[in-house]
Design an enzyme around this catalytic site. Sequence first.
Site, PDB file in Angstrom:
ATOM      1  N   ASN A 125      -4.643 -26.470   1.977  1.00  0.00           N
ATOM      2  CA  ASN A 125      -3.344 -26.463   1.262  1.00  0.00           C
ATOM      3  C   ASN A 125      -2.400 -25.660   2.154  1.00  0.00           C
ATOM      4  O   ASN A 125      -2.632 -24.462   2.355  1.00  0.00           O
ATOM      5  CB  ASN A 125      -3.571 -25.767  -0.078  1.00  0.00           C
ATOM      6  N   CYS A 179       1.189 -20.132  -7.114  1.00  0.00           N
ATOM      7  CA  CYS A 179       0.402 -20.956  -6.191  1.00  0.00           C
ATOM      8  C   CYS A 179      -0.758 -20.105  -5.687  1.00  0.00           C
ATOM      9  O   CYS A 179      -0.530 -19.089  -5.015  1.00  0.00           O
ATOM     10  CB  CYS A 179       1.269 -21.424  -5.022  1.00  0.00           C
ATOM     11  N   GLY A 180      -1.974 -20.501  -6.035  1.00  0.00           N
ATOM     12  CA  GLY A 180      -3.120 -19.670  -5.675  1.00  0.00           C
ATOM     13  C   GLY A 180      -3.390 -19.659  -4.183  1.00  0.00           C
ATOM     14  O   GLY A 180      -3.548 -18.596  -3.561  1.00  0.00           O
ATOM     15  N   ASN A 181      -3.432 -20.854  -3.576  1.00  0.00           N
ATOM     16  CA  ASN A 181      -3.668 -20.906  -2.127  1.00  0.00           C
ATOM     17  C   ASN A 181      -2.476 -20.311  -1.375  1.00  0.00           C
ATOM     18  O   ASN A 181      -2.656 -19.610  -0.365  1.00  0.00           O
ATOM     19  CB  ASN A 181      -3.907 -22.349  -1.685  1.00  0.00           C
ATOM     20  N   CYS A 241      -6.253 -26.847  -4.277  1.00  0.00           N
ATOM     21  CA  CYS A 241      -5.273 -26.312  -5.211  1.00  0.00           C
ATOM     22  C   CYS A 241      -5.915 -25.106  -5.894  1.00  0.00           C
ATOM     23  O   CYS A 241      -6.890 -25.268  -6.639  1.00  0.00           O
ATOM     24  CB  CYS A 241      -4.877 -27.374  -6.235  1.00  0.00           C
TER      25      CYS A 241
HETATM   26  N1  LIG Z   1       2.049 -27.836  -7.337  1.00  0.00           N
HETATM   27  C1  LIG Z   1       1.887 -26.723  -8.274  1.00  0.00           C
HETATM   28  C2  LIG Z   1       2.188 -25.395  -7.561  1.00  0.00           C
HETATM   29  C3  LIG Z   1       1.266 -25.149  -6.379  1.00  0.00           C
HETATM   30  C4  LIG Z   1      -0.142 -24.973  -6.849  1.00  0.00           C
HETATM   31  C5  LIG Z   1      -1.220 -25.079  -5.794  1.00  0.00           C
HETATM   32  N2  LIG Z   1      -0.804 -25.407  -4.468  1.00  0.00           N
HETATM   33  C6  LIG Z   1      -2.117 -23.857  -5.806  1.00  0.00           C
HETATM   34  O1  LIG Z   1      -2.745 -23.536  -4.795  1.00  0.00           O
HETATM   35  O2  LIG Z   1      -2.217 -23.239  -6.891  1.00  0.00           O
HETATM   36  C7  LIG Z   1       2.844 -26.902  -9.431  1.00  0.00           C
HETATM   37  O3  LIG Z   1       3.979 -27.343  -9.229  1.00  0.00           O
HETATM   38  O4  LIG Z   1       2.464 -26.583 -10.557  1.00  0.00           O
END
Ligand SMILES: N[C@H](CCC[C@H](N)C(=O)O)C(=O)O
Length: 311
Positions: free
Chosen positions: A24, A101-103, A249
């Site tokens: 990611n 966003c965790g990653n 994710c």
């Molecule tokens: N696309 C997600 C945010 C990024 C989450 C993801 N990249 C992670 O690592 O948590 C959203 O709009 O809810």
Amino acid sequence: MSDAADTDADVHTVPAVKYHGTGNDFLVVDAADAAGVPDRGAFAVHHCDRETGVEGDDRTGADGVLFMDITDDGGDGGKEEGVARATMTLVQPDASIAEMCGNGARCAAAWVRERTGANVVDLDTPAGVRRATVTAGDDDASDEVTVEVEMGRPSFAPADVPLAADREEPLIETVVEGLTVSVVDTGVPHAVAFVDDVDAVDLDAVAPPVRHAAVFPEGANVTLAADTGDGTFDQRTFERGVEGETLACGTGAVAVGAVARRLGSTDREALAVSPPGGTLQITVPDDGPATLTGPAAREFTVDLPVPEGER
Ligand SMILES: N[C@H](CCC[C@H](N)C(=O)O)C(=O)O
């Protein structure tokens, strides 16, 4: 031609560092350097494009731009010595801003550590403050570190996800646009569907109707999960804001753990969740915040032009 290669002397550029967390991937930018970017959304749309965006060794584009503002370097004059603090804003490839966003948080913490030397970073996000703890490998010159992020308490409450106003009960194993999902907020909304084999599902076909379902007034990420035994799970996620599947994710991995425990699929608190891009270690305790642990790798630095008309 690479995105960076077509910069010339009179085009304003913004220095960025490309990172990824289990695939990611994000462009990390110091908000101060980006003061000259009047339209962050257009900037993200331009440079994240998988066809025409920033060129890397093996991939073009990115899953978002992390705009960072270090507010405390963790030095002896700071709030807590050794603990840095920074505001993290994720602008996604569709120009939306994600609450968490965790990653991305792992990549952001690695970026802050490189600039402050602090191994603990409090990240201010729209979802709240998230503490990240960075552990370097034996070779400190390595481009990769391990980061543990506190992810807050997952919530199934309709108001937290959020669900449509007429929904008074959590969505647990409920059919939404043809997919049986359980819906949880892990900083962002995730509709999680447990299946036998995540690779047997045409995610690009089944996910969009769920992602846009009316029951989710702010949309939702769509995550597939398969229990592979002994507290391990496979994962795939179609991400809101990317509008496609990502290699990993982090909030989705935590969502898999939270739903697995809610459904009684496991009574373990420590789980391993494997998206296509790697394996993430999750804890989902009953009495505290969830945690997400995994790598954050620096890929390259680049000067990103501010496209015409966006200066
Ligand atoms: N696309 C997600 C945010 C990024 C989450 C993801 N990249 C992670 O690592 O948590 C959203 O709009 O809810």
